[in-house]
Design an enzyme around this catalytic site. Structure first.
Site, PDB file in Angstrom:
ATOM      1  N   ARG A 169       0.845  -1.192   0.000  1.00  9.87           N
ATOM      2  CA  ARG A 169       0.000   0.000   0.000  1.00  9.87           C
ATOM      3  C   ARG A 169       0.881   1.242   0.000  1.00  9.87           C
ATOM      4  NH1 ARG A 169      -2.921   0.574   4.755  1.00  9.87           N
ATOM      5  NH2 ARG A 169      -4.280   2.060   3.724  1.00  9.87           N
TER       6      ARG A 169
ATOM      7  N   LYS B 259       3.255  -7.386  11.582  1.00 15.48           N
ATOM      8  CA  LYS B 259       2.447  -7.562  10.367  1.00 15.48           C
ATOM      9  C   LYS B 259       2.638  -8.959   9.770  1.00 15.48           C
ATOM     10  CE  LYS B 259       1.106  -5.210   6.230  1.00 15.48           C
ATOM     11  NZ  LYS B 259       0.728  -3.895   5.771  1.00 15.48           N
TER      12      LYS B 259
ATOM     13  N   ARG C  43      -0.798   5.752  19.248  1.00 14.52           N
ATOM     14  CA  ARG C  43      -0.149   6.858  19.931  1.00 14.52           C
ATOM     15  C   ARG C  43      -0.097   6.533  21.427  1.00 14.52           C
ATOM     16  NH1 ARG C  43      -3.137  11.744  21.041  1.00 14.52           N
ATOM     17  NH2 ARG C  43      -4.940  10.702  20.217  1.00 14.52           N
TER      18      ARG C  43
HETATM   19  C1  BTN Z   1       0.326  -3.831   2.241  1.00 12.90           C
HETATM   20  O1  BTN Z   1       1.178  -2.961   2.024  1.00 12.90           O
HETATM   21  O2  BTN Z   1      -0.056  -4.071   3.387  1.00 12.90           O
HETATM   22  C2  BTN Z   1      -0.267  -4.600   1.087  1.00 12.90           C
HETATM   23  C3  BTN Z   1       0.627  -5.692   0.614  1.00 12.90           C
HETATM   24  C4  BTN Z   1       0.023  -6.505  -0.525  1.00 12.90           C
HETATM   25  C5  BTN Z   1       1.009  -7.481  -1.115  1.00 12.90           C
HETATM   26  C6  BTN Z   1       0.354  -8.399  -2.108  1.00 12.90           C
HETATM   27  S1  BTN Z   1       1.393  -9.756  -2.537  1.00 12.90           S
HETATM   28  C7  BTN Z   1       0.299 -10.204  -3.813  1.00 12.90           C
HETATM   29  C8  BTN Z   1      -0.172  -8.918  -4.449  1.00 12.90           C
HETATM   30  N1  BTN Z   1       0.744  -8.504  -5.489  1.00 12.90           N
HETATM   31  C9  BTN Z   1       1.373  -7.364  -5.172  1.00 12.90           C
HETATM   32  O3  BTN Z   1       2.232  -6.801  -5.877  1.00 12.90           O
HETATM   33  N2  BTN Z   1       0.954  -6.924  -3.989  1.00 12.90           N
HETATM   34  C10 BTN Z   1      -0.058  -7.782  -3.418  1.00 12.90           C
END
Ligand code: BTN
Length: 329
Positions: free
Chosen positions: A125, A191, A327
């Protein structure tokens, strides 16, 4: 091509995590020992942790379970079989999301699922990179078409995260799993999985979306060296090798079941489950939106999936997107 095939065969041999001598591998594949070495090098360049020990041969530390189309397919239940048009397993791809986006025109009415062993440009993201080393973790994308206006599917990222927690539960992982708005899956505040939704096509009453899920199973510290947040893998929780095919199949089942319900009933039937997994409720947070930083106490989520915050002036505000940080009080 032959070299590629040979390295795939060697990979399958080494997947058991045991030592295999260059001589043994050469005999099985009918190639010279220097050809074995060349192929091993190719695998090492993929980031695989291959040990080479004089007198013993080669071994992939901890072994690995490669993705197999038929095993994942066999995990899928009848309803999922009815709704899924294609299941694609890739070895190496830039990003499974990007791959399905590029395929979307050719599959404008089909549901297509894709898993990959490795992503060279895994996307997270907010433009972040998603660590996607070869042969570990789950990198999954699903192309799904909604007969809905894009504004009606705002809760989709939340229900996708719920699907991941359901899949983990079915796999046997439940303790200390939490959700952090909008779609982070955490274990002990680290995570475990993330969700990235990308819109492919939208019109007044239709939209096609690629739903991407990255679920960590296991990474060496070297493989995770680019990860800039606290993370965990399923291995850390269960302390034994992760059956990636089984987990991938369960994930796809749960995802499609959740999508089927969501497209008819929206977010409302999922709200209670969200609250039981939410780790932000009642807590003071900072919300970073594209242009603002807002302090507030989390009140919950709306039926559309917005984050509800009470700000310092006791005003209740709802937010559609952003990044939340806890926070200290
Ligand atoms: C995040 O940042 O939390 C989201 C991560 C999402 C990763 C997945 S892996 C499969 C799909 N292909 C990608 O390039 N990204 C998502």
């Amino acid at each position: 091509m032959t070299q590629k095939k040979n390295s795939q065969k060697i990979l399958k041999l080494l997947a058991d995590g045991k030592f295999h001598s260059g001589e043994e591998i050469g005999e099985i594949l009918s190639i010279s020992r220097s050809a074995v070495w060349k192929n091993i090098h190719e695998l090492m360049n993929l980031g695989l942790d291959i040990q080479s020990t004089i007198g013993k041969g080669y071994c992939i530390t901890n072994g690995l379970e490669l993705l197999e189309h038929h095993i994942i397919q066999n995990q899928l239940d009848n309803i999922v079989h009815q709704h899924l048009n294609q299941l694609i397993i890739l070895n190496r791809v830039d990003s499974t999301n990007e791959f399905l986006i590029s395929q979307a025109n050719a599959h404008c009415k089909e549901t297509v699922a894709c898993f990959a062993e490795q992503q060279e440009k895994g996307r997270g993201r907010r433009g972040r990179h998603w660590a996607s080393p070869f042969g570990t973790n789950i990198y999954h994308s699903l192309l799904w078409h909604f007969a809905k206006d894009p504004g009606e599917i705002l809760g989709l990222s939340l229900v996708t995260a719920i699907a991941v927690t359901r899949a983990l539960k079915k796999y046997g992982v439940e303790q200390e799993i939490h959700l952090k708005w909008p779609n982070d899956v955490l274990w002990k505040n680290r995570k475990l999985a993330g969700v990235l939704l990308e819109m492919v096509a939208e019109s007044h009453s239709n939209c096609s979306i690629v739903i991407g899920v990255g679920l960590n199973t296991r990474m060496s510290s070297q493989q995770a060296s680019t990860v800039d947040q606290l993370w965990a893998g399923v291995f850390d929780i269960i302390n034994k090798p992760v059956e990636r095919n089984k987990l991938a199949g369960i994930l796809l089942n749960e995802l499609i079941h959740v999508l089927l319900q969501f497209q008819y009933e929206g977010l409302t039937p999922f709200l209670q489950e969200w609250y039981s997994l939410d780790n932000l409720i009642g807590k003071p947070v900072v919300l970073f939106t594209s242009n603002k930083k807002i302090n507030g106490i989390v009140q919950g989520i709306s039926h559309r999936g917005e984050l509800i915050l009470k700000n310092n002036h006791n005003e209740i505000k709802k937010f559609l997107s952003g990044e939340v940080s806890l926070r200290a009080l």
